[in-house]
Design an enzyme around this catalytic site. Structure first.
Site, short mmCIF file in Angstrom:
data_model
loop_
_atom_site.label_atom_id
_atom_site.label_comp_id
_atom_site.label_asym_id
_atom_site.label_seq_id
_atom_site.Cartn_x
_atom_site.Cartn_y
_atom_site.Cartn_z
N SER A 185 -4.63 -3.10 1.85
CA SER A 185 -4.68 -3.18 0.40
C SER A 185 -3.71 -4.25 -0.07
CB SER A 185 -4.31 -1.83 -0.22
OG SER A 185 -4.37 -1.89 -1.64
N HIS A 199 -7.12 -8.62 -6.22
CA HIS A 199 -6.92 -7.35 -5.51
C HIS A 199 -8.02 -7.20 -4.48
CE1 HIS A 199 -8.62 -3.20 -5.18
NE2 HIS A 199 -7.40 -2.96 -4.73
N ARG A 203 -11.16 -0.24 3.96
CA ARG A 203 -10.65 0.98 4.57
C ARG A 203 -11.72 1.69 5.39
NH1 ARG A 203 -11.48 0.96 -0.77
NH2 ARG A 203 -12.92 2.48 -1.65
N GLY A 352 3.68 13.35 2.66
CA GLY A 352 4.44 12.31 3.33
C GLY A 352 4.13 10.92 2.83
N ARG A 354 4.19 7.35 1.08
CA ARG A 354 5.28 6.40 0.84
C ARG A 354 5.03 5.76 -0.52
NH1 ARG A 354 7.36 1.21 2.03
NH2 ARG A 354 9.50 1.33 2.89
N GLU A 356 6.73 3.79 -2.48
CA GLU A 356 7.01 2.37 -2.68
C GLU A 356 5.79 1.53 -2.30
OE1 GLU A 356 9.43 0.68 -3.97
OE2 GLU A 356 10.82 2.32 -4.38
#
Length: 394
Positions: A185, A199, A203, A352, A354, A356
């Site tokens: 991504s 963008h 996936r 879990g 992330r 950021e």
């Protein structure tokens, strides 16, 4: 043995040494040559640079590694022994493909940047399973914020994520299901308002329901968000995507272009986020290898569809009004990503996660003004009209 090792090391490139020692050591011969650490292990493989070395009963065997020539941004998430053992699995094919695309796109962006700025590479792991590689270039002269992420994660989907998938028609038996997901991504926010934001996301998912049935599918797309409407740029972008789609099926581009226009629609604003591109999800009907080839070709089309627009526009002049409009449009970008985007929601629902990396897509700067309306007849009004009424570009 030593003369053979010297020959191997003479050809090895230390910066491409991704291997880690696995298995029980049976000998104690360890040799250092410069920055290369070579460990001799009986009956076990050690990857050195672009080769794999086996020692069998004192006889040395040199074999080509599937990682040969891979100058990736980081070592892969999956252990290289597992990658070579399961090289034919779609999981490994997809991981290697997104590693290639990450490297290709990051290097292309770095070539457009000034002052020799490079991406910060942040490899992370997830205790529930897997991890990712986040590459970010921030506060550059050309790119205010550029992020190119890959992830390879597994575990159990929480009920919220399962429900999200069911809401779009997936038939999944059970509430908390084992899953595997891998993808790339990227969102690029340039500094110059004459350069559009791009963008893309590609996936692959696997989910096993409570009956033991494995469901798999591909998804992805590439879309453009300009701040000034240069029709030649938009047509180049769409023509490149159409050419890629037409190599596989003639209906892909028109179908996925319309899907893109519908998906990136900001309902509460009554306008699109940008000028579209292609978007698809739940791509599962057909031969998996052929679908993978299509996804790979789409990912490889990002550089030729976007980089020429950066090169053409990055040095054009602009003033306060253009910058103000760019920040307002970025505000719309933020609204879509936080309110509607499936990928953001899936990431935030995943245990879990992330944060950021998930929120990497948000721009470094954006703004909101109360009841702002572009001046009639202005360039801003011209763009707004296209955003409210999507067009066919090819």
């Amino acid at each position: 043995m030593m003369s053979f090792l010297h020959k191997v090391l003479a050809k090895a490139r230390p910066t491409r040494c991704f291997g880690t020692l696995a298995g029980k050591m049976r000998t104690s011969s360890t040799h250092k040559f410069g920055r290369v650490l070579l460990v001799g292990v009986g009956g076990t493989s050690v990857v050195v640079g672009a080769v794999t070395l086996w020692t069998k009963g004192g006889n040395s065997v040199l074999a080509a590694s599937m990682l040969e020539g891979k100058d990736w941004m980081s070592s892969p998430i999956t252990d290289h022994h597992e990658m070579e053992k399961n090289a034919d699995s779609m999981r490994i094919k997809m991981e290697m493909m997104i590693m290639d695309i990450q490297r290709e796109f990051c290097r292309a962006l770095e070539a457009e940047e000034e002052d020799d700025m490079k991406f910060k590479v942040d490899k992370w792991s997830r205790k529930q399973g897997g991890g990712g590689i986040t590459c970010v270039l921030q506060d550059g002269r050309v790119f205010e914020k550029a992020g190119v992420n890959i992830s390879v994660v597994s575990g159990n989907l929480p009920p919220q994520a399962v429900q999200q998938m069911k809401s779009r028609g997936k038939v999944l038996e059970g509430k908390t299901l084992p899953f595997f997901a891998t993808g790339i991504s990227s969102v690029i926010h340039p500094r110059n308002p004459n350069v559009p934001t791009v963008h893309f996301n590609y996936r692959y998912f696997e989910v096993t329901d409570e009956k033991g049935t494995k469901h798999w599918w591909f998804g992805g797309g590439t879309d453009l968000t300009p701040y000034t409407l240069d029709e030649k740029d938009v047509k180049h972008f769409h023509k490149t995507l159409k050419k890629t789609c037409d190599k596989h099926q003639s209906n892909y581009y028109p179908d996925f272009k319309n899907w893109c226009d519908e998906y990136f629609y900001i309902k509460h604003r009554g306008e699109s986020r940008g000028v579209g591109g292609i978007f698809f999800d739940d791509l599962e009907d057909g031969d998996p290898q052929e679908l993978f080839n299509f996804v790979k070709d789409c990912a490889k089309s990002v550089v030729p569809s976007y980089i020429p627009l950066v090169t053409k526009n990055k040095k054009k002049g602009y003033g306060y009004n253009e910058r103000r409009w760019q920040l307002l449009r970025r505000g719309r970008y933020v609204e879509f990503n936080l309110v509607y985007d499936r990928g953001t929601k899936f990431g935030l629902f995943t245990p879990g996660a992330r944060f950021e990396s998930i929120l990497m897509s948000l721009p470094l700067n954006a703004s909101w003004e109360y009841c702002h309306e572009p001046e009639p007849g202005s360039e801003e009004a011209k763009l707004t009209e296209v955003l409210k009424n999507p067009r066919d570009w090819v």
